[in-house]
Write a protein that holds these residues in place. Structure first.
Motif, PDB file in Angstrom:
ATOM      1  N   LEU A 158       0.840  -1.200   0.000  1.00 33.55           N
ATOM      2  CA  LEU A 158       0.000   0.000   0.000  1.00 33.55           C
ATOM      3  C   LEU A 158       0.878   1.254   0.000  1.00 33.55           C
ATOM      4  N   ARG A 159       1.927   1.256   0.807  1.00 27.43           N
ATOM      5  CA  ARG A 159       2.827   2.403   0.835  1.00 27.43           C
ATOM      6  C   ARG A 159       3.578   2.543  -0.488  1.00 27.43           C
ATOM      7  N   PHE A 160       3.918   1.398  -1.106  1.00 29.26           N
ATOM      8  CA  PHE A 160       4.584   1.464  -2.403  1.00 29.26           C
ATOM      9  C   PHE A 160       3.711   2.196  -3.397  1.00 29.26           C
ATOM     10  N   TRP A 161       2.419   1.843  -3.515  1.00 29.15           N
ATOM     11  CA  TRP A 161       1.535   2.481  -4.496  1.00 29.15           C
ATOM     12  C   TRP A 161       1.176   3.899  -4.075  1.00 29.15           C
ATOM     13  N   TRP A 162       1.164   4.168  -2.765  1.00 24.74           N
ATOM     14  CA  TRP A 162       0.979   5.556  -2.318  1.00 24.74           C
ATOM     15  C   TRP A 162       2.122   6.417  -2.850  1.00 24.74           C
TER      16      TRP A 162
END
Length: 404
Positions: free
Chosen positions: A37-41
């Motif tokens: 999720l943080r990667f795509w954020w």
């Protein structure tokens, strides 16, 4: 302090290889989900913050926490599911729904997770797993509870969930189609705000809506969506997700692989030997290697054998790999699987150390515009835009490109 609740209902379309404390046991883990999720954020933040790295870091720390800002303001919970996913243990054979062993393309993308070919010497079979996985299809719901979020922060979380659920995945080899997550529904404080696209056209529109309009056309400093990003969508009639993934994998084998004895895909086809210059380069004495193989564009390390002189990797001592900029996601538009192939070009190696070790010989990386040419050629091949030896061989019923 106001609290907002965001719920995302996801469906897994391909086997998930994700483990915890016990590496022999596959499981769905919240820390792993938070990581992607943080990667795509961050992938969306490049456009949203107009490439300002300082602002991106500040916004991420304020939202997800850091050593200076303290605890994350977003807590993630996995809600109980009605049905537990099935597990396929290491040593078992990965098969399609009808029972046949998965094809060469699926096994190629699953390198390290399963055996590509049977071996009498090692007593292994085609598609035999080397680690356990959770089998699709199964659904789960993730709940995000955010404390005192601004409207922009809330939207950035929702957009990250949508990006993950239309282009990404979870676990090992998720950039090659494994662990693909399909976002089916998004709810904000109990109210449905987003539902999954049911057609390829709607999926295209959904992906385009993730892009922010800004004037920055520079190459991102890290893997992120930008004006240079490309997406290719492919579908085929009457196939399951792993069969569609197999066709994409077979096409990549045809494009990239040298083969054995001039043969590829189990000896059924002649190798195109498209990158003969790469192999000629690696046959030279190490001291005479003045450039790097072209196929490094698909990621590092990129090796030609087990000896050190066959290794191609980042030259910097603190780097051991450079992940592929090409992402493959197996989506579902209703009952029709769609392969979303996304190319997110960015600076390939750190600006301070743009060197590649070619068997121990350090050579300077070529500029990204030239370096990424093989990836562009592969996407054009999928679109069947080229002629001659680079035309597509696999069959797809619907193919389209989505560009910001």
């Amino acid at each position: 302090m106001a609290t907002v609740t965001i719920e995302g209902r996801f469906a897994m379309t391909t086997p998930l290889f994700c483990g915890g404390a016990d590496p022999a046991r596959a499981e769905l883990r919240i820390p792993s989900f938070k990581g992607v999720l943080r990667f795509w954020w961050r992938a969306l933040a490049w456009s949203r913050c107009d490439g300002d790295l300082g602002k991106i870091r500040e916004c991420e720390d304020r939202l997800f926490g850091s050593s200076t800002t303290g605890q994350s303001r977003v807590l993630i919970h996995l809600l109980p599911s009605q049905f537990a996913p099935r597990t396929l243990d290491a040593g078992k054979i990965l098969t399609l729904y009808r029972g046949s062993v998965v094809g060469h393309g699926v096994r190629y993308f699953g390198y390290g997770l399963m055996e590509a070919y049977r071996s009498r010497m090692r007593n292994t079979q085609d598609g035999q797993l080397t680690r356990s996985c959770l089998l699709p299809p199964f659904e789960f719901t993730v709940m995000l509870r955010g404390a005192d979020l601004t409207d922009d922060e809330r939207k950035s979380l929702q957009d990250a969930l949508i990006a993950l659920g239309t282009m990404g995945g979870l676990g090992a080899r998720n950039r090659r189609g494994y662990g693909s997550l399909v976002l089916e529904e998004l709810r904000l404080d109990g109210r449905t705000t987003w539902t999954a696209p049911l057609t390829m056209t709607d999926l295209s529109k959904c992906i385009l809506q993730l892009y922010n309009s800004h004037a920055n056309t520079s190459l991102p400093e890290y893997t992120a969506l930008s004006k240079k990003t490309r997406h290719v969508l492919l579908s085929a009639d009457k196939v399951e997700p792993l069969e569609l993934l197999d066709r994409v994998g077979r096409e990549m084998v045809r494009y990239r692989s040298w083969g054995r004895g001039g043969k590829i895909l189990g000896g059924s086809y002649d190798s195109e030997r498209r990158f003969s210059d790469d192999h000629d380069l690696m046959k030279l004495p190490v001291s005479q290697r003045q450039k790097h193989p072209r196929r490094v564009a698909f990621g590092l390390p990129h090796n030609y054998g087990k000896q050190s002189r066959h290794e191609v990797k980042p030259a910097a001592l603190d780097l051991d790999r450079r992940a592929s900029p090409l992402f493959i996601h197996m989506h579902m538009c209703g009952k029709t699987p769609v392969a979303v192939v996304s190319f997110l070009p960015a600076r390939f190696l750190p600006r301070e150390e743009p060197e590649i070790s070619v068997g121990g010989q350090k050579v300077r990386q070529v500029e990204e515009n030239d370096l990424f040419r093989p990836v562009h050629d592969f996407l054009d091949r999928l679109l069947d835009k080229t002629t001659g030896g680079n035309c597509r061989r696999e069959t797809f019923t619907n193919v389209r490109e989505v560009r910001p």
